[in-house]
Scaffold this motif. Structure first.
Motif, PDB file in Angstrom:
ATOM      1  N   GLU A  53       1.433  -1.132  -0.454  1.00 34.31           N
ATOM      2  CA  GLU A  53      -0.256  -0.245  -0.384  1.00 34.31           C
ATOM      3  C   GLU A  53       0.830   1.217   0.196  1.00 34.31           C
ATOM      4  OE1 GLU A  53      -3.108  -0.155  -0.195  1.00 34.31           O
ATOM      5  OE2 GLU A  53      -3.469  -1.730  -0.918  1.00 34.31           O
ATOM      6  N   GLN A  54       1.485   1.260   0.801  1.00 32.31           N
ATOM      7  CA  GLN A  54       2.971   2.489   0.687  1.00 32.31           C
ATOM      8  C   GLN A  54       4.625   2.171  -0.298  1.00 32.31           C
ATOM      9  OE1 GLN A  54       3.355   3.846   5.082  1.00 32.31           O
ATOM     10  NE2 GLN A  54       1.296   4.348   4.491  1.00 32.31           N
ATOM     11  N   PRO A  55       5.389   2.959  -0.156  1.00 36.20           N
ATOM     12  CA  PRO A  55       6.147   2.850  -1.392  1.00 36.20           C
ATOM     13  C   PRO A  55       7.581   2.237  -0.030  1.00 36.20           C
ATOM     14  CG  PRO A  55       6.016   5.017  -1.361  1.00 36.20           C
ATOM     15  CD  PRO A  55       4.659   4.259  -0.821  1.00 36.20           C
ATOM     16  N   CYS A  56       8.156   2.076  -0.500  1.00 36.95           N
ATOM     17  CA  CYS A  56       9.200   1.482   0.637  1.00 36.95           C
ATOM     18  C   CYS A  56      10.197   2.558   0.680  1.00 36.95           C
ATOM     19  CB  CYS A  56      10.376   0.426   0.329  1.00 36.95           C
ATOM     20  SG  CYS A  56      11.784  -0.088   1.159  1.00 36.95           S
ATOM     21  N   ALA A  57      10.723   2.662   2.624  1.00 41.35           N
ATOM     22  CA  ALA A  57      10.993   4.068   3.063  1.00 41.35           C
ATOM     23  C   ALA A  57      12.714   3.823   2.832  1.00 41.35           C
ATOM     24  CB  ALA A  57      10.984   3.625   4.465  1.00 41.35           C
ATOM     25  N   CYS A  58      13.093   3.017   1.362  1.00 42.46           N
ATOM     26  CA  CYS A  58      14.383   2.777   1.377  1.00 42.46           C
ATOM     27  C   CYS A  58      14.071   3.298  -0.210  1.00 42.46           C
ATOM     28  CB  CYS A  58      15.008   1.086   0.881  1.00 42.46           C
ATOM     29  SG  CYS A  58      14.174   0.558   0.166  1.00 42.46           S
ATOM     30  N   VAL A  59      13.642   3.325  -0.540  1.00 37.25           N
ATOM     31  CA  VAL A  59      13.915   4.882  -1.535  1.00 37.25           C
ATOM     32  C   VAL A  59      14.365   6.174  -0.808  1.00 37.25           C
ATOM     33  CG1 VAL A  59      12.737   6.132  -3.474  1.00 37.25           C
ATOM     34  CG2 VAL A  59      11.825   3.420  -2.803  1.00 37.25           C
ATOM     35  N   PHE A  60      13.995   6.309  -0.109  1.00 38.76           N
ATOM     36  CA  PHE A  60      14.698   7.948   0.417  1.00 38.76           C
ATOM     37  C   PHE A  60      16.314   7.830   1.421  1.00 38.76           C
ATOM     38  CE2 PHE A  60       9.732   8.038   0.533  1.00 38.76           C
ATOM     39  CZ  PHE A  60      10.219   9.323  -0.730  1.00 38.76           C
ATOM     40  N   ASN A  61      16.608   8.538   1.014  1.00 40.09           N
ATOM     41  CA  ASN A  61      18.247   7.895   1.245  1.00 40.09           C
ATOM     42  C   ASN A  61      18.821   9.573   1.281  1.00 40.09           C
ATOM     43  OD1 ASN A  61      20.810   8.417   2.634  1.00 40.09           O
ATOM     44  ND2 ASN A  61      21.003   5.671   2.219  1.00 40.09           N
ATOM     45  N   ASN A  62      19.359  10.598   2.311  1.00 38.38           N
ATOM     46  CA  ASN A  62      19.183  12.556   1.685  1.00 38.38           C
ATOM     47  C   ASN A  62      21.423  11.926   1.778  1.00 38.38           C
ATOM     48  OD1 ASN A  62      20.559  11.735   4.655  1.00 38.38           O
ATOM     49  ND2 ASN A  62      18.731  13.405   5.309  1.00 38.38           N
ATOM     50  N   THR A  63      21.880  10.979   1.652  1.00 40.76           N
ATOM     51  CA  THR A  63      22.895  11.286   1.437  1.00 40.76           C
ATOM     52  C   THR A  63      22.904  10.638   0.193  1.00 40.76           C
ATOM     53  OG1 THR A  63      23.321   8.567   2.360  1.00 40.76           O
ATOM     54  CG2 THR A  63      23.813  10.638   4.248  1.00 40.76           C
ATOM     55  N   ASN A  64      22.586  10.154  -0.297  1.00 37.74           N
ATOM     56  CA  ASN A  64      22.480   9.808  -2.009  1.00 37.74           C
ATOM     57  C   ASN A  64      22.482  11.338  -2.559  1.00 37.74           C
ATOM     58  OD1 ASN A  64      22.599   7.059  -1.246  1.00 37.74           O
ATOM     59  ND2 ASN A  64      20.114   6.560  -2.146  1.00 37.74           N
ATOM     60  N   MET A  65      23.237  10.713  -4.157  1.00 37.30           N
ATOM     61  CA  MET A  65      23.469  12.198  -4.926  1.00 37.30           C
ATOM     62  C   MET A  65      21.822  12.575  -4.947  1.00 37.30           C
ATOM     63  SD  MET A  65      25.997  12.711  -8.220  1.00 37.30           S
ATOM     64  CE  MET A  65      24.582  12.011  -9.438  1.00 37.30           C
ATOM     65  N   TRP A  66      20.622  11.428  -5.714  1.00 37.06           N
ATOM     66  CA  TRP A  66      19.687  11.210  -6.314  1.00 37.06           C
ATOM     67  C   TRP A  66      18.849  11.093  -5.515  1.00 37.06           C
ATOM     68  CZ3 TRP A  66      15.947   7.932  -6.427  1.00 37.06           C
ATOM     69  CH2 TRP A  66      14.344   9.269  -7.360  1.00 37.06           C
ATOM     70  N   ASN A  67      18.208  12.061  -4.292  1.00 39.36           N
ATOM     71  CA  ASN A  67      16.775  11.703  -2.908  1.00 39.36           C
ATOM     72  C   ASN A  67      15.735  12.770  -3.818  1.00 39.36           C
ATOM     73  OD1 ASN A  67      16.283  10.869  -0.441  1.00 39.36           O
ATOM     74  ND2 ASN A  67      16.730  12.791   0.498  1.00 39.36           N
ATOM     75  N   PRO A  68      15.234  11.383  -4.223  1.00 39.04           N
ATOM     76  CA  PRO A  68      13.270  12.378  -4.480  1.00 39.04           C
ATOM     77  C   PRO A  68      13.146  13.020  -3.128  1.00 39.04           C
ATOM     78  CG  PRO A  68      12.762  10.078  -4.129  1.00 39.04           C
ATOM     79  CD  PRO A  68      14.847   9.908  -3.788  1.00 39.04           C
ATOM     80  N   GLU A  69      12.254  14.147  -3.900  1.00 39.53           N
ATOM     81  CA  GLU A  69      10.866  14.709  -2.676  1.00 39.53           C
ATOM     82  C   GLU A  69      10.460  14.319  -2.692  1.00 39.53           C
ATOM     83  OE1 GLU A  69       9.712  18.926  -2.934  1.00 39.53           O
ATOM     84  OE2 GLU A  69      11.335  18.747  -3.928  1.00 39.53           O
ATOM     85  N   LYS A  70       9.379  13.073  -3.723  1.00 42.82           N
ATOM     86  CA  LYS A  70       8.457  13.205  -3.099  1.00 42.82           C
ATOM     87  C   LYS A  70       8.204  11.567  -4.553  1.00 42.82           C
ATOM     88  CE  LYS A  70       6.183  16.495  -6.110  1.00 42.82           C
ATOM     89  NZ  LYS A  70       5.455  17.164  -5.943  1.00 42.82           N
TER      90      LYS A  70
END
Length: 121
Positions: free
Chosen positions: A71-88
């Motif tokens: 029902e929800q995306p995995c939290a592993c998608v977000f990581n603010n230390t990566n060069m590409w970190n999605p906002e949404k």
């Protein structure tokens, strides 16, 4: 003449045996086949039910083979230390954002984003 009779006696069982086997096979196949129209109708009904159940199985899967979409995306998608970190993230026609970033940059949980827009400003 004696040799011909012996040859005929030896070959006679070989000639007649395939016919006997094929006759036994057809009798066996006929006995295994449904004998009445009701049995055939029941078999068709069971096959139709099986096909219907196969069609009702959920088809939505993620890119991993056989994994059902959550029902929800995995939290592993977000990581603010990566060069590409999605906002949404757009997931099942709704936007999600990271609820809280941990000290090492990973996302602890995702939450539904209120009032999201799809326009580029």
């Amino acid at each position: 003449m004696k040799n011909v009779i012996c040859l005929v006696l030896l070959l006679l069982p070989l000639i007649t045996s395939p016919a006997a086997y094929s006759q036994q096979d057809t009798e066996l196949n006929q006995s295994q086949a449904p004998k009445t129209e009701t049995e055939r109708a029941k078999a068709r009904l069971m096959e139709a039910i099986k096909q219907r159940d196969e069609a009702k199985k959920p088809k939505k899967t993620s890119r991993k083979v056989g994994e059902i979409m959550s029902e929800q995306p995995c939290a592993c998608v977000f990581n603010n230390t990566n060069m590409w970190n999605p906002e949404k993230i757009l997931w099942k026609d709704q936007y999600y954002v990271c609820g809280h970033y941990l000290d090492d940059g990973r996302c602890e949980y995702v939450k539904l984003m209120e009032e999201a827009t799809t326009e580029n400003n």
